[in-house]
Design a protein around this motif. Structure first.
Motif, mmCIF file in Angstrom:
data_model
loop_
_atom_site.group_PDB
_atom_site.id
_atom_site.type_symbol
_atom_site.label_atom_id
_atom_site.label_comp_id
_atom_site.label_asym_id
_atom_site.label_seq_id
_atom_site.Cartn_x
_atom_site.Cartn_y
_atom_site.Cartn_z
ATOM 1 N N VAL A 192 31.728 40.409 37.050
ATOM 2 C CA VAL A 192 31.683 41.128 35.777
ATOM 3 C C VAL A 192 33.056 41.021 35.119
ATOM 4 O O VAL A 192 34.073 41.379 35.728
ATOM 5 N N ALA A 193 33.083 40.520 33.896
ATOM 6 C CA ALA A 193 34.353 40.281 33.209
ATOM 7 C C ALA A 193 34.300 40.808 31.792
ATOM 8 O O ALA A 193 33.379 40.487 31.030
ATOM 9 N N GLU A 194 35.277 41.607 31.448
ATOM 10 C CA GLU A 194 35.463 41.992 30.054
ATOM 11 C C GLU A 194 36.093 40.813 29.295
ATOM 12 O O GLU A 194 36.771 39.980 29.893
ATOM 13 N N PRO A 195 35.895 40.739 27.986
ATOM 14 C CA PRO A 195 36.468 39.630 27.209
ATOM 15 C C PRO A 195 37.947 39.848 26.907
ATOM 16 O O PRO A 195 38.372 39.966 25.761
ATOM 17 N N THR A 196 38.741 39.909 27.973
ATOM 18 C CA THR A 196 40.189 40.057 27.859
ATOM 19 C C THR A 196 40.843 39.127 28.873
ATOM 20 O O THR A 196 40.196 38.661 29.816
ATOM 21 N N ARG A 197 42.127 38.873 28.715
ATOM 22 C CA ARG A 197 42.837 38.026 29.684
ATOM 23 C C ARG A 197 42.824 38.650 31.069
ATOM 24 O O ARG A 197 42.671 37.961 32.072
ATOM 25 N N GLN A 198 42.978 39.976 31.117
ATOM 26 C CA GLN A 198 42.928 40.646 32.414
ATOM 27 C C GLN A 198 41.532 40.531 33.022
ATOM 28 O O GLN A 198 41.369 40.364 34.237
ATOM 29 N N GLY A 199 40.525 40.603 32.153
ATOM 30 C CA GLY A 199 39.154 40.559 32.642
ATOM 31 C C GLY A 199 38.785 39.245 33.288
ATOM 32 O O GLY A 199 38.009 39.215 34.249
#
Length: 338
Positions: A180-187
């Protein structure tokens, strides 16, 4: 089929684990949802109040080991059984059909929406400063090593955040891993770690975008994960209601998000279960852990626990059992103690 939900802390993997468990159970399939995260929130999202949570598996490892070892002559006691100990002839195997065995009866409870819930449990005061969370998650590895799941049966595991699950062989125990990944560099940073670590072992990974606000977010995810992006969940008022404890039903989900759950199930059902590889990797990580720490910790050669005539999978449930050899592979040391 077994599926793990992984990702950065705060990515929403626990919420998606719960939604997926409910979605699959709503189609009449047997589902066991396992909270293996250090932050134990899966039960809350599945509607189980704290007093009604099942006993923590991580706090009853000796009991679990004693049951699973059965009368396997290669495992004379729970004290010499570790998180990676594979089953052999005489071990007790688990199934997901009726789930009437003592282990499921003791450590699984029904939830209001259909899935059964098992938990590793939180850190206890006696653990603080002296134990790592792998001492809890080892119970899940033992459970999955002894589970013979069939078509149309599901185990959904909410894993610890980040790449911490690579500290054991648990990451190889699944038919599919959803990152699961948010649309951010950290994600997307955790995705790169998982992809690189898992590629050596043939672990199937698909990225599930979460908290997506529009096409720009989707484009960002595609730029960073490419074809591994399977589907995504839009920012959802219905999910926010769920997380705040307000009334929620799956039908409250936005159509696109409900469709995304269907995509996850279709992908998982399309996976071909490879019991031989499952057995080979179970042995591989057992030998790795034995060489690194477990032989020393138990005072015995744990390579002797491997039954060369045991076959992993449904054939092990047959009577008489048609055993087939899974040969151990020589290993270098490594791993983390239970």
């Amino acid at each position: 089929m077994r599926v793990a939900f992984v990702g950065k802390g705060g990515s929403g993997k626990t919420t998606l684990s719960a939604l997926f468990s409910r979605y699959v159970a709503g189609r009449g399939a047997p589902v066991v949802a396992v909270d293996a995260d250090i932050n134990q929130h899966l039960g809350m999202i599945l509607g189980v109040e704290e007093p009604d949570l099942p006993p923590p598996m991580g706090g009853h490892l000796t009991e679990i080991k004693d049951y699973l070892r059965g009368d396997n002559p290669r495992i004379p006691s729970a004290e010499v059984m570790v998180k990676t100990t594979p089953p052999g002839r005489g071990s007790r195997l688990l199934t997901l059909g009726e789930r009437t065995d003592p282990l499921h009866r003791r450590f699984a409870v029904p939830t209001p929406e259909g899935p059964e819930l098992m938990v590793t449990g939180p850190f206890e005061e006696s653990d603080l400063g002296v134990a790592c969370y792998h001492s809890k998650v080892g119970a899940v590895e033992l459970y999955l090593n002894h589970l013979v799941d069939g078509a149309g049966e599901y185990v959904v595991v909410d894993m610890t955040a980040g790449a911490d699950s690579f500290a054991s062989g648990l990451f190889t125990r699944f038919d599919m891993t959803y990152l699961v990944a948010e649309p951010t560099r950290q994600g997307v940073s955790v995705y790169r770690q998982y992809r690189d670590y898992a590629s050596e072992f043939g672990v199937r990974i698909a990225v599930v975008g979460n908290k997506v606000h529009g096409e720009q977010d989707v484009a960002f995810l595609r730029d960073h994960v490419g074809d591994d992006l399977l589907t995504w969940f839009e920012h959802s008022a219905a999910v926010r209601a769920l997380e705040q404890g307000r009334p929620f039903a799956l039908d409250d989900l936005e159509p696109a998000n409900l469709d995304a759950l269907g995509v996850l199930l279709k992908q998982l059902d399309g996976c071909e279960k490879d019991w031989r590889r499952f057995g080979e990797q179970a042995i591989e990580f057992h030998l790795r852990n034995a060489a690194a720490w477990a032989n020393r910790a138990t005072g015995t050669d744990l390579a002797a626990q491997i039954d060369p005539e045991f076959v992993f999978g449904p054939a092990a449930l047959a009577e008489p059992t048609p055993y087939a050899s899974v040969a151990p592979r020589p290993m270098e040391g490594g791993g983390s103690p239970l």
